[in-house]
Structure formats: C-alpha cells, structure tokens
Design a protein around this motif. Structure first.
Motif, PDB file in Angstrom:
ATOM      1  N   MET A 166       8.604 159.714 -14.511  1.00  0.00           N
ATOM      2  CA  MET A 166       9.617 160.451 -15.034  1.00  0.00           C
ATOM      3  C   MET A 166      10.154 161.996 -13.751  1.00  0.00           C
ATOM      4  O   MET A 166       9.239 162.052 -12.675  1.00  0.00           O
ATOM      5  CB  MET A 166       8.966 162.136 -16.284  1.00  0.00           C
ATOM      6  CG  MET A 166       8.909 160.975 -17.397  1.00  0.00           C
ATOM      7  SD  MET A 166       7.880 161.945 -18.710  1.00  0.00           S
ATOM      8  CE  MET A 166       8.313 160.853 -20.101  1.00  0.00           C
ATOM      9  N   TRP A 193      12.183 166.163 -16.164  1.00  0.00           N
ATOM     10  CA  TRP A 193      11.755 165.553 -17.773  1.00  0.00           C
ATOM     11  C   TRP A 193      10.406 165.593 -17.432  1.00  0.00           C
ATOM     12  O   TRP A 193       9.593 166.014 -18.871  1.00  0.00           O
ATOM     13  CB  TRP A 193      12.194 164.181 -17.137  1.00  0.00           C
ATOM     14  CG  TRP A 193      13.380 164.148 -17.259  1.00  0.00           C
ATOM     15  CD1 TRP A 193      14.048 163.516 -16.533  1.00  0.00           C
ATOM     16  CD2 TRP A 193      13.447 164.087 -19.054  1.00  0.00           C
ATOM     17  NE1 TRP A 193      15.847 164.226 -17.679  1.00  0.00           N
ATOM     18  CE2 TRP A 193      15.415 164.101 -18.676  1.00  0.00           C
ATOM     19  CE3 TRP A 193      13.819 164.783 -20.592  1.00  0.00           C
ATOM     20  CZ2 TRP A 193      16.319 163.952 -20.096  1.00  0.00           C
ATOM     21  CZ3 TRP A 193      14.602 165.036 -21.604  1.00  0.00           C
ATOM     22  CH2 TRP A 193      15.918 164.633 -20.883  1.00  0.00           C
ATOM     23  N   ALA A 194       9.369 165.860 -17.058  1.00  0.00           N
ATOM     24  CA  ALA A 194       7.545 165.808 -16.656  1.00  0.00           C
ATOM     25  C   ALA A 194       7.773 166.945 -17.357  1.00  0.00           C
ATOM     26  O   ALA A 194       6.756 166.946 -18.411  1.00  0.00           O
ATOM     27  CB  ALA A 194       7.289 165.784 -15.858  1.00  0.00           C
ATOM     28  N   GLN A 239       4.903 161.812 -14.407  1.00  0.00           N
ATOM     29  CA  GLN A 239       5.618 161.224 -12.887  1.00  0.00           C
ATOM     30  C   GLN A 239       4.679 160.550 -12.205  1.00  0.00           C
ATOM     31  O   GLN A 239       5.360 159.381 -12.009  1.00  0.00           O
ATOM     32  CB  GLN A 239       5.103 162.595 -11.642  1.00  0.00           C
ATOM     33  CG  GLN A 239       5.345 163.558 -12.497  1.00  0.00           C
ATOM     34  CD  GLN A 239       5.418 165.013 -11.579  1.00  0.00           C
ATOM     35  OE1 GLN A 239       6.389 165.096 -10.842  1.00  0.00           O
ATOM     36  NE2 GLN A 239       4.951 165.861 -11.664  1.00  0.00           N
ATOM     37  N   TYR A 261       6.298 157.433 -23.605  1.00  0.00           N
ATOM     38  CA  TYR A 261       6.221 158.531 -24.286  1.00  0.00           C
ATOM     39  C   TYR A 261       5.846 159.019 -25.309  1.00  0.00           C
ATOM     40  O   TYR A 261       4.844 159.488 -25.762  1.00  0.00           O
ATOM     41  CB  TYR A 261       7.272 159.554 -22.930  1.00  0.00           C
ATOM     42  CG  TYR A 261       6.586 161.352 -23.632  1.00  0.00           C
ATOM     43  CD1 TYR A 261       5.791 161.942 -23.352  1.00  0.00           C
ATOM     44  CD2 TYR A 261       7.923 161.489 -24.632  1.00  0.00           C
ATOM     45  CE1 TYR A 261       6.136 162.990 -23.553  1.00  0.00           C
ATOM     46  CE2 TYR A 261       7.533 163.128 -24.900  1.00  0.00           C
ATOM     47  CZ  TYR A 261       6.731 163.809 -24.873  1.00  0.00           C
ATOM     48  OH  TYR A 261       6.935 164.966 -24.735  1.00  0.00           O
TER      49      TYR A 261
END
Length: 484
Positions: free
Chosen positions: A297, A301-302, A292, A356
């Motif tokens: 994110m 989404w995290a 985050q 990621y």
C-alpha cells in the motif's frame, strides 16, 4: 444564565484540551509512515530512523513527572501555554531539519515540551470537571481521543506524506498550536496547588536518568538480551528507580507522592495504561509496516487502512460511557484488553498472500471495540480520589505510564521481530516479514491478557468507590488525604 454560559465554556475548554491530547499522542506515530521518505532525503541510518520515534517517547515519558509538578506549583494554565508554544517551535525546527541529528534533536525537544503540556492538560480536565456524570463524559471524550491519537497520527502522516511532504508531519503542529494557545487564553482558568511548594530536584534527576536507562536498555535488546550494554543499562535503570523510591519516601515535598501509586486501584490502572501504551505505539507500527512493505500500500492508503480503530472507538464512546455509569469500570477494564488480545491473535495469522479485507480489517474493527472499552474508563479510574494538590503529579504519572509503556513496547516488539527474522533483515522475503510481524502481534496479545489479569486482581471495589462521587463526603476524604 451565567451558569449555562459557564457550563458551555467548560465544554469548549474540553474541546481545546482534547485537541491538545490528540496532538501529543499522535506525534508519537505521525512520522512513522513518513520515515521511509525522511530516511532517504536526510540519509538516516537504520539506528537514526528508530531514534526519530524513540527520542520523542523517551524525553516525553522521562520528564513527565517533573512536568506534572511544574504544572501543580507554577500554574496549570501557565504551564500549558509554555508547553504549547515550545512544542510548536520544536515542531517547526523538526520540519525544517537538514540532517538526521537535527531531526532527532527536534523530536526530543518535542518530547520535553509535551512533558509539560500533557499533564497540565489532563489536570485541567480533572479540575474543570471535579465530580459526577459530566466528569465521566469528559474523561470518556478525553480518553477516546488519547486512544485514537496514535492511529489518527498514522492516517494524517499518510495524507501529508502522499500529497505534500514528510516535513508537514511536523509543520502541521503549528496550526494546532495556534488553536490551542488562543483557546487556552479565552477558555481556561488558572489553578495550582496551594501552599509553599518546592521542587524535588534530586528526585527529578534520578527518575529521569532511571527511566531513560530502562528505555535505552530495552532499545539495545534488539542486538541481544545478553549483551553487557543491555544488561548494564537495564540494571542501572532499575537501581536508579529504586533510589528514586527511597528519595520520594523521605522527601517533604516529593516529585511523586508515593500515595499516588501505592493505592491499589490506581496502581492497577497505571499498569494497564503502560501495557496499553505498548500496544498502541508498538503494535500499530507493525500493522503499518505490513500494509506498506508486504501488501504494497502507499502511505496514504496505509494510513486510511488504519482508520477502523479510531472510528470504532469514537463511535462506541457514548455507549461505553453509559455502560460505565451502570456497570462500573472493572468489567470494562477486564473485557476491553481481552477483546484487543483476541483481535491481535487473529492478526498474527497474516500471510504474504492474504488480503487486507480478510486478514487485517476484521482485527482492526474488533481492536477498536476493545480500545473503546479500555480507554473510556481508564484515565477516570487512574485520577479518581486524587487530592487537588496532587492532580498534576497524578496526571503526569498517567501519561508517563502510557509513554514509557509505549517506548518499552516498541523496543521489545522490535527485538521480537528481529528474533523472528533470524538475522535476514532487508533480504527477508514477504512471507518471512509477515511471519515476523505476526510474532509481534502474539507478544502484544500476551501483554493485553496480562492487563486483564491486572484488572481482575487490582481494580476491585464497588463502582461508587472506583469513580468520583458527587457526595460531599468524597471532598472531605480528599481534604483529609491532602492534609496527610
């Protein structure tokens, strides 16, 4: 026909108890993603923000031994039901909180009732599946759910925060509580320890104060390990826990019969459980913060980005269960932590400019493999060869090791993180934050290597001795042990 119905009923009972375990574990982390929103709305200080997480784990871990004995003496099903209803009421209170103090109090109350709920649920699994292959499968399912609970909490917290409100991270528990209560009334049978049982109140008070002092002392370490308050609370905690051992060794009906923890194999499993708890609760938090704060994110989404750990763990559980029957728990308890440690070391190389897919995802996938190898056998080993009379206390000790390990791990990793930042705090650059997060992953990796060493040294013996046997002589040994 009746045997088939009975067999079917106990697997449905396992589903209800596993759901309970999921709720208890995920509630340690479900508010993590929602904390920024809750902090803004309730105007929490940074100290209050940390205690939203710590209050739950501290109350949970410190009261688990008493909760286990209440389950043994008062009745496991009855304790389960009271714990479930109380947990739901505390969750509703937290979801409606209007201040930081109310939210922290609600989280502490959740921990109190979880301390009744968790050992009762684990003891009910143990008495429902006393021996054999079904027991291995049941504990594999239960252990997988426990291992995945923290990550599931992060995902669910992200979804609820993104599409509803942070308050639903607590209010959603009411839905689970309704299912749990109905399922327990229909599917669970009562069981409790035989004989005239008395509560060990001196032991309960001393161990609660001791564990509380240790966890609080570690929480103060963020401001300095040499602080008189840090040293004072840690020293007081150690002395109180030493006094607890003396009380238990002399009591006729101790809160924690020392035979539960002095068994070499079981003691090793409990130590591994504590280290694993520190990684689940502590390291997972910093993965989420990196996603985050550094990678930018959203909460949703995290949460979704954390899914590889529980997904891999669940998918591998059937395979690991078959491996457990063939090779025994020792190789898995050695290999699992080492795989998690390797994943954490890879994760420690994160940067502010990395992606990621390259820097985080591979580590989470590998971590899921290691967690599956670790948690499928762990609780089974920790509860093997425990007399029926002690099942609640032993179950509470297993859960307490996870929660206290998680509480201590969170505070230690926070101290490592603060030390790596060097006092820059909120003014830290993304590169500095990524480096500090990496330092916490190195510390977590060292802990998992230590867990593997513990397995090598303490979890020794033939697989038939490490897992419950169907043979009648095993039941004979348990009766003799209970008589002692």
């Amino acid at each position: 026909m009746s045997a088939t119905v009975s067999a079917r009923k106990r697997w449905w009972a396992l589903a209800v108890l596993s759901l309970t375990q999921l709720v208890v574990v995920l509630d340690g982390t479900i508010v993590t993603i929602a904390l920024p929103q809750a902090q803004f709305e309730l105007e929490l200080t940074d100290v209050q923000r940390q205690w939203v997480v710590t209050a739950y784990a501290l109350a949970f871990g410190a009261l688990l031994l008493l909760g286990g004995r209440i389950a043994d003496y008062w009745g496991r099903k009855r304790t389960y039901l009271v714990g479930m209803v109380g947990f739901g009421l505390a969750s509703a209170y937290g979801g409606l909180a209007q201040s930081g103090v109310e939210l922290i109090v609600a989280r502490g109350l959740q921990g109190v009732f979880a301390a009744m709920l968790a050992p009762a649920a684990l003891a009910l699994v143990a008495v429902t599946f006393p021996t054999g292959r079904d027991r291995n499968i049941a504990f594999a399912i239960f252990g997988t759910v426990a291992g995945a609970g923290a990550a599931v909490g992060l995902v669910l917290g992200g979804v609820l925060t993104e599409f509803a409100d942070w308050r639903w991270c607590l209010l959603v528990n009411v839905f689970f509580v309704v299912i749990g209560v109905i399922g327990a009334l229909v599917l669970l049978s009562e069981s409790k320890a035989d004989g005239d049982n008395r509560y060990d109140w001196p032991g309960a008070v001393v161990v609660t104060l001791g564990l509380g002092a240790v966890v609080y002392g570690f929480s103060l370490a963020e401001t300095g390990w040499g602080s008189p308050w840090t040293i004072g609370f840690l020293a007081a905690g150690v002395l109180l826990l030493a006094l607890f051992v003396v009380i238990e060794s002399r009591g006729s009906q101790p809160l924690l019969p020392l035979r539960i923890v002095t068994d070499r194999v079981r003691g090793g499993a409990l130590l591994i459980q504590a280290v694993a708890g520190s990684v689940i609760i502590g390291a997972t938090l910093y993965v989420t913060l990196h996603l985050q704060v550094v990678l930018g994110m959203s909460a949703l989404w995290a949460g979704l980005a954390s899914l590889p750990i529980p997904l891999v763990s669940v998918l591998l559980a059937p395979l690991v269960t078959r491996m457990l029957s063939r090779v025994g728990p020792r190789p898995l308890l050695i290999t699992g932590p080492l795989i998690v440690a390797a994943a954490l070391l890879y994760l420690s190389r994160i940067t502010a400019t990395g992606t990621y897919a390259v820097e985080v995802l591979p580590a989470l996938l590998v971590m899921g493999v290691g967690m599956s190898l670790l948690f499928v056998p762990l609780q089974n080993v920790a509860l093997s060869r425990v007399a029926a009379h002690d099942m609640g206390a032993a179950s509470a000790t297993v859960n307490s090791a996870l929660q206290i390990g998680g509480s201590v791990g969170l505070t230690v990793f926070t101290a490592v993180y603060a030390g790596a930042l060097g006092g820059s705090g909120q003014s830290a650059t993304p590169a500095a934050l990524a480096s500090a997060y990496g330092a916490t992953f190195v510390a977590a990796a060292i802990g998992m290597v230590a867990a593997a060493v513990i397995a090598v040294v303490l979890v020794r013996g033939a697989k038939e001795d490490l897992l419950p046997s169907v043979a009648r002589k095993e039941h004979g040994r348990e009766r003799e042990h209970a008589a002692v």
